[in-house]
Design a protein around this motif. Structure first.
Motif, mmCIF file in Angstrom:
data_model
loop_
_atom_site.group_PDB
_atom_site.id
_atom_site.type_symbol
_atom_site.label_atom_id
_atom_site.label_comp_id
_atom_site.label_asym_id
_atom_site.label_seq_id
_atom_site.Cartn_x
_atom_site.Cartn_y
_atom_site.Cartn_z
ATOM 1 N N TYR A 116 32.595 -9.414 30.774
ATOM 2 C CA TYR A 116 32.563 -10.199 32.023
ATOM 3 C C TYR A 116 31.929 -11.576 31.821
ATOM 4 O O TYR A 116 31.672 -12.281 32.803
ATOM 5 N N ASN A 117 31.699 -11.967 30.572
ATOM 6 C CA ASN A 117 31.056 -13.272 30.279
ATOM 7 C C ASN A 117 29.846 -13.533 31.173
ATOM 8 O O ASN A 117 29.730 -14.599 31.782
ATOM 9 N N LEU A 118 28.942 -12.572 31.227
ATOM 10 C CA LEU A 118 27.799 -12.715 32.139
ATOM 11 C C LEU A 118 26.720 -13.651 31.581
ATOM 12 O O LEU A 118 25.905 -14.174 32.326
ATOM 13 N N ASN A 119 26.764 -13.866 30.280
ATOM 14 C CA ASN A 119 25.764 -14.728 29.609
ATOM 15 C C ASN A 119 24.326 -14.367 29.964
ATOM 16 O O ASN A 119 23.500 -15.245 30.247
ATOM 17 N N LEU A 120 24.027 -13.079 29.972
ATOM 18 C CA LEU A 120 22.671 -12.636 30.318
ATOM 19 C C LEU A 120 21.697 -13.032 29.219
ATOM 20 O O LEU A 120 22.007 -12.896 28.023
ATOM 21 N N SER A 121 20.529 -13.523 29.610
ATOM 22 C CA SER A 121 19.485 -13.824 28.620
ATOM 23 C C SER A 121 18.835 -12.497 28.209
ATOM 24 O O SER A 121 18.998 -11.482 28.903
ATOM 25 N N ASP A 122 18.055 -12.519 27.124
ATOM 26 C CA ASP A 122 17.341 -11.305 26.704
ATOM 27 C C ASP A 122 16.447 -10.800 27.839
ATOM 28 O O ASP A 122 16.357 -9.601 28.090
ATOM 29 N N GLU A 123 15.785 -11.748 28.527
ATOM 30 C CA GLU A 123 14.876 -11.363 29.632
ATOM 31 C C GLU A 123 15.658 -10.636 30.733
ATOM 32 O O GLU A 123 15.204 -9.633 31.265
ATOM 33 N N GLN A 124 16.836 -11.170 31.077
ATOM 34 C CA GLN A 124 17.641 -10.521 32.130
ATOM 35 C C GLN A 124 18.100 -9.134 31.688
ATOM 36 O O GLN A 124 18.101 -8.189 32.482
ATOM 37 N N LYS A 125 18.490 -9.037 30.401
ATOM 38 C CA LYS A 125 18.925 -7.724 29.893
ATOM 39 C C LYS A 125 17.769 -6.719 29.955
ATOM 40 O O LYS A 125 17.946 -5.568 30.361
ATOM 41 N N ILE A 126 16.580 -7.160 29.546
ATOM 42 C CA ILE A 126 15.409 -6.264 29.564
ATOM 43 C C ILE A 126 15.079 -5.863 30.997
ATOM 44 O O ILE A 126 14.745 -4.704 31.275
ATOM 45 N N VAL A 130 14.960 -1.936 31.928
ATOM 46 C CA VAL A 130 13.747 -1.218 32.303
ATOM 47 C C VAL A 130 13.921 -0.512 33.660
ATOM 48 O O VAL A 130 13.277 0.505 33.930
ATOM 49 N N LYS A 131 14.851 -1.029 34.478
ATOM 50 C CA LYS A 131 15.147 -0.346 35.752
ATOM 51 C C LYS A 131 15.878 0.967 35.504
ATOM 52 O O LYS A 131 15.844 1.887 36.313
ATOM 53 N N VAL A 132 16.588 1.042 34.369
ATOM 54 C CA VAL A 132 17.375 2.244 34.056
ATOM 55 C C VAL A 132 16.504 3.295 33.362
ATOM 56 O O VAL A 132 16.578 4.485 33.674
#
Ligand SMILES: C[C@](O)(CO)[C@H](O)COP(=O)(O)OP(=O)(O)OC[C@H]1O[C@@H](n2ccc(N)nc2=O)[C@H](O)[C@@H]1O
Ligand SMILES: Nc1ncnc2c1ncn2[C@@H]1O[C@H](COP(=O)(O)OP(=O)(O)OP(=O)(O)O)[C@@H](O)[C@H]1O
Length: 289
Positions: A116-126, A130-132
Motif C-alpha cells: 500500500y506504499n504506506l511509507n511507515l517510519s520505524d517509529e510508526q511501525k513500532i 506494540v499495540k498488537v
C-alpha cells in the motif's frame, strides 16, 4: 504491487530477565533476542473491496482471533483502508516461547507497508507493533537485539552465527499464565550488570552469564524441560536453555557434525524437533508482483 510473499521468522530468547511490574500491569524486561530460520510462510494479496480475509488451513484459530487480523484492523482503522487476502502456512509451534504469532503480525505490518506504499517510519511501525503484542517490535527487525521496556526498546548488537537444535515438547504454556506464575513465585535475585557495555554476543558469554527468569518456574511445572536439557547436554550441546515463557528448549552446538549427530539421535524421541540457524532479520521478503 498486488501481492507480497514473506517469511516470518521465529525468535529465541538468549537472555531473559524480568525487572518488575509496570504501572499498567505489564512487566519491564531485559532480553537478548535472536531471530532464527524457522518460519511461517505468509502471502498477502490485495482483493477488490472484499475486506480482510485470513486463509489458514494449518491451525484452528478463528480468523477474527488471528493476531494477523488484529494487526490489519489497526492499520485499516488508523492509517488506510485495507482489502487483503492473507494466506498463512504455519510451521512455528504455538504457545511455545518462539514468538510465532508476533512474527506473523510483524510480517503483516511490513507487507502492508510495501503493497500500500504506506511509507511507515520505524517509529510508526513500532507504534503499531506494540499495540498488537510485546514481542512484535523485535520481530519487525530481528537479527540479534538487546530488548528493553515491555518489548518496545530495541538496540542492535553483534553476535556469532549459532547452530541450534530446538525441541518443542507437547506441553503448552500461555504467556500470560507464565507471567502470573512468575509473579506468585519466590524471586531469585539476579543481575544484569554484566550486560552493560556488551557489544558482541558469543558462546562463551552466553554459557557463563545467560539465563531465563521463566525457566525455573516452568521447569517446576513441567519436568520435561529438565529432561530435554539433560538429553541435550548428554549428547554434546555447549549450552541449553528454555526460550521465553516456554515450553520450547533450545541447544547451541559448537560443531555442525555434533549437531547433526545429536539431531539424528534425538529425533527418535522428540517429534517436534528442528535444526535452526541465526538469521539477520525477522521478516524476509521472498517475492512480490
Ligand atoms: C515472554 C516473551 O515472549 C519474551 O520474548 C514476551 O515478553 C511476551 O511477548 P508477547 O507474547 O508478544 O506478549 P503479549 O501478547 O503482548 O502479552 C501476553 C501477556 O503476557 C503478559 N506480558 C507480556 C509482555 C510483558 N512485557 N509483560 C507482560 O506482563 C501480559 O499478561 C499479557 O497479557
Ligand atoms: N498467527 C498466529 N500464530 C500463532 N498464534 C496465534 C496467531 N494468531 C493468534 N494466535 C493465538 O496466540 C497464542 C500464542 O501465540 P504465539 O505462538 O505467538 O505465542 P508463543 O509461542 O507463546 O510466543 P511468545 O511467548 O514467545 O510470544 C495461540 O495460542 C493462538 O491462540
Amino acid at each position: 504491487m498486488q501481492n507480497i510473499s514473506l517469511r516470518a521468522n521465529a525468535k529465541l530468547n538468549l537472555f531473559l530477565k524480568i525487572n518488575g511490574i509496570t504501572n499498567f500491569g505489564y512487566h519491564d524486561m531485559t532480553m537478548i533476542n535472536q531471530s532464527i530460520s524457522l518460519y511461517d510462510d505468509i502471502k498477502i494479496t490485495k482483493n477488490d473491496n472484499q475486506g480482510i480475509k485470513i486463509i489458514d488451513e494449518t491451525t484452528d484459530i478463528e480468523f477474527k482471533e488471528n493476531i494477523m487480523y488484529k494487526t490489519v484492523k489497526i492499520i485499516n482503522d488508523k492509517i488506510s483502508k485495507i482489502d487483503v487476502d492473507i494466506e498463512i502456512n504455519k510451521k512455528i509451534p504455538m504457545q511455545a516461547g518462539l514468538g510465532g504469532g508476533s512474527s506473523d503480525a510483524a510480517a503483516v505490518i511490513i507487507g502492508l507497508d510495501h503493497i500500500y506504499n504506506l511509507n511507515l517510519s520505524d517509529e510508526q511501525k513500532i507504534d503499531i507493533a506494540v499495540k498488537v503484542g510485546a514481542d512484535v517490535p523485535f520481530c519487525l527487525f530481528g537479527g540479534t537485539k538487546y530488548v528493553g521496556g515491555i518489548g518496545e526498546k530495541i538496540n542492535h548488537i553483534k553476535s556469532d552465527n549459532f547452530l541450534f537444535i530446538i525441541i518443542k515438547p507437547d506441553e503448552n504454556m500461555p504467556t500470560n499464565q507464565a507471567f502470573m506464575l512468575y509473579d506468585n513465585s519466590e524471586k531469585i535475585k539476579r543481575s544484569t550488570d554484566f550486560l552493560q557495555g556488551i557489544k558482541n554476543i558469543d558462546l562463551d558469554l552466553i554459557r557463563k552469564n545467560f539465563y531465563n527468569d521463566f525457566e525455573p518456574i516452568i521447569s517446576d511445572k513441567f519436568s520435561i524441560i529438565e529432561k530435554i536439557k539433560s538429553d541435550f547436554y548428554k549428547i554434546g550441546a555447549s549450552f541449553t536453555m528454555m526460550s521465553g515463557s516456554g515450553t520450547t528448549v533450545y541447544a547451541i552446538f559448537d560443531e555442525e557434525n555434533t549437531r547433526q549427530r545429536a539431531y539424528d539421535y534425538l529425533k527418535n524421541e522428540y517429534k517436534n524437533i528442528f535444526l535452526s540457524n541465526t538469521t539477520k532479520s525477522g521478516i524476509e521478503i521472498v517475492s512480490f508482483s
